[in-house]
Motif scaffolding. Sequence first.
Motif, PDB file in Angstrom:
ATOM      1  N   ILE A 136       0.828  -1.207   0.000  1.00 60.05           N
ATOM      2  CA  ILE A 136       0.000   0.000   0.000  1.00 60.05           C
ATOM      3  C   ILE A 136       0.864   1.259   0.000  1.00 60.05           C
ATOM      4  CG2 ILE A 136      -1.657   1.321   1.383  1.00 60.05           C
ATOM      5  CD1 ILE A 136      -2.911  -1.382   2.184  1.00 60.05           C
ATOM      6  N   ARG A 140       0.565   4.266  -2.805  1.00 61.42           N
ATOM      7  CA  ARG A 140       0.295   5.659  -2.438  1.00 61.42           C
ATOM      8  C   ARG A 140       1.414   6.570  -2.947  1.00 61.42           C
ATOM      9  NH1 ARG A 140      -3.082   7.652   1.886  1.00 61.42           N
ATOM     10  NH2 ARG A 140      -4.105   5.613   1.632  1.00 61.42           N
ATOM     11  N   TYR A 262     -11.556   4.200  -0.368  1.00 56.58           N
ATOM     12  CA  TYR A 262     -10.863   3.236   0.471  1.00 56.58           C
ATOM     13  C   TYR A 262     -11.877   2.431   1.280  1.00 56.58           C
ATOM     14  CZ  TYR A 262      -6.847   6.336  -0.383  1.00 56.58           C
ATOM     15  OH  TYR A 262      -5.878   7.086  -0.962  1.00 56.58           O
ATOM     16  N   LYS A 404      -5.850   3.830  -5.947  1.00 58.26           N
ATOM     17  CA  LYS A 404      -6.875   3.489  -4.952  1.00 58.26           C
ATOM     18  C   LYS A 404      -7.382   2.065  -5.137  1.00 58.26           C
ATOM     19  CE  LYS A 404      -8.577   8.141  -3.903  1.00 58.26           C
ATOM     20  NZ  LYS A 404      -9.750   9.052  -3.928  1.00 58.26           N
ATOM     21  N   GLU A 407      -4.698  -0.189  -3.766  1.00 53.74           N
ATOM     22  CA  GLU A 407      -4.723  -0.143  -2.304  1.00 53.74           C
ATOM     23  C   GLU A 407      -5.874  -0.973  -1.747  1.00 53.74           C
ATOM     24  OE1 GLU A 407      -4.169   3.441  -0.105  1.00 53.74           O
ATOM     25  OE2 GLU A 407      -3.106   4.437  -1.735  1.00 53.74           O
ATOM     26  N   THR A 408      -7.016  -0.924  -2.403  1.00 57.15           N
ATOM     27  CA  THR A 408      -8.157  -1.729  -1.964  1.00 57.15           C
ATOM     28  C   THR A 408      -7.832  -3.218  -2.043  1.00 57.15           C
ATOM     29  OG1 THR A 408      -9.759  -0.042  -2.630  1.00 57.15           O
ATOM     30  CG2 THR A 408     -10.562  -2.300  -2.470  1.00 57.15           C
ATOM     31  N   MET A 411      -5.384  -4.054   0.618  1.00 54.55           N
ATOM     32  CA  MET A 411      -6.038  -4.040   1.926  1.00 54.55           C
ATOM     33  C   MET A 411      -6.616  -5.416   2.232  1.00 54.55           C
ATOM     34  SD  MET A 411      -6.882  -2.425   4.621  1.00 54.55           S
ATOM     35  CE  MET A 411      -7.787  -3.186   5.962  1.00 54.55           C
ATOM     36  N   TRP A 446      -9.615   0.155   8.965  1.00 54.60           N
ATOM     37  CA  TRP A 446      -8.648   0.839   8.115  1.00 54.60           C
ATOM     38  C   TRP A 446      -8.913   2.326   8.068  1.00 54.60           C
ATOM     39  CZ3 TRP A 446      -4.041   0.503   6.357  1.00 54.60           C
ATOM     40  CH2 TRP A 446      -3.622   1.143   5.196  1.00 54.60           C
ATOM     41  N   GLY A 448      -7.956   4.958   5.880  1.00 53.59           N
ATOM     42  CA  GLY A 448      -7.354   5.109   4.571  1.00 53.59           C
ATOM     43  C   GLY A 448      -6.567   6.393   4.416  1.00 53.59           C
ATOM     44  N   MET A 451      -3.458   5.796   6.222  1.00 51.51           N
ATOM     45  CA  MET A 451      -2.804   4.562   5.802  1.00 51.51           C
ATOM     46  C   MET A 451      -2.417   3.696   7.003  1.00 51.51           C
ATOM     47  SD  MET A 451      -0.121   4.601   2.583  1.00 51.51           S
ATOM     48  CE  MET A 451       1.222   5.261   3.559  1.00 51.51           C
TER      49      MET A 451
END
Length: 474
Positions: A136, A140, A262, A404, A407-408, A411, A446, A448, A451
């Motif tokens: 992640i 970012r 997020y 994004k 990142e999802t 996650m 989370w 987001g 982070m």
Amino acid sequence: MQRRNFVKNAAAGTAAFTIVPSFVLGKNHVPPSDTLYVSAFGVGGRGAGVIEGLHNTGKVKFVSFCDVDDRAAANTYKNFPDVTTYKDFRTVYDKHLKDMDAVMVATPDHTHATIALPFMKAKKHAYVEKPLAHNIYEARLMTKVARDNNVITQMGNQGASSDGSRVAREWVESGIIGKVHTIDCWTNRPVWPQGVAVPNIKERIPKELDWDLWLGPAAMRDYNSRYLPFKWRGWWDFGTGALGDMGCHIMETPFSVLDLGYPTEAEASCTTVWVGDFVEADYSPSCPPSSKIHLKFEHDYHGDIQLNWYDGGIKPDLPDELKDGETIGNGDGGTIMYGEKGIIVADTYSQNARLLPSDLMGFYQQPTPKYPRVTNGINGHIQNFVEGCLTGVETSSNFEKAGKLTETVLMGNLAVRAYQYKKLKAGKKVGDWDPYRYEGRRKLHWDGANMRITNYEKANEWVTRDYRKGWELS
């Protein structure tokens, strides 16, 4: 240049060049030619396919090819014999930075950011295969660097250029299925070994392979053929498992349709591996053979949305609205979006979007197309990137969006790794019955924006990674 100084000095070093390359200086600036000069990294496997796609646009010339393994790169080198080849991406940076407009990165996940970031800081456009990054933090950072340097970007999840997610979004916004509350996504991956022991046999490094460069930021270890080619996807140090491989293809559908942000929560359950009668394995460096993941999103219009992910042969329940003989998804997987009044189903890559009950397709008056289509759809994804670089047209999966989405996906992997994490109970030893405690088997919360996992500190270690000395990112 030594690696520990490379990333630190990369951005500053660009000031020394006085020759202005033809890269796009702004979104509306047209370069002095209609040719995009590209250096490619990771040119075997999937990279070979992207190179072919770039070549087929008729608007790309290759400055250089770079691959740490001459075996994997052999066909590409044969097909383009006039392109200069390298093993070390730093050499390409030193010798060809002024010659290129863009980079294509299709190396294993753990080196995406390592290779792409220095060039992006030098204002080179970037096409990077999915997932955008290995963790992640990297995703970012890549998003920020792309934004700060105003470069054109595209992640290699080609379904983002298909008509399917655009059609489905227009359906949802027309109100035909009402507010969406639940999403099911699944894949047939992994199609490589997972849930296996770390190799303990040292094998001879093939002469065509630079093993040190292949490892990159990952910790040094003995070479073993169980890591590559392709099998690296099943090891957390290099890959991102089934979810990382296919999540950016399959979750792209609801992500684009609903403009998801997020997730706020994640939890997982995974297959337990047994190595004897009542003897549980600890193969946590390897991704699990199968997993089920639940992500929660808070949406301004739709309210709370639950996204369920299934892999390793696990599939969601069949909708009651599905007629006998009708199927969901295709061989690679698919997506189901449940609304208050109906259902949308799509195949992998957002293909073949359709309504359930299927009778709706016969009398539903399609809304007027609202979202621009990409020429040639899914097959135009690479062309879309090239046109973005040359003309400034918006790309389908630029890093603002792809970051994004990645990142999802990652996650979800935090929840998987938390589920796998185990400690021996007091007085227990490996091989005992029920020897482990699992403190990470919980719903992860989370934050987001910052982070961070707010309720299980151990999981924050996996938001980034331990970088081998000399390979740190800045």
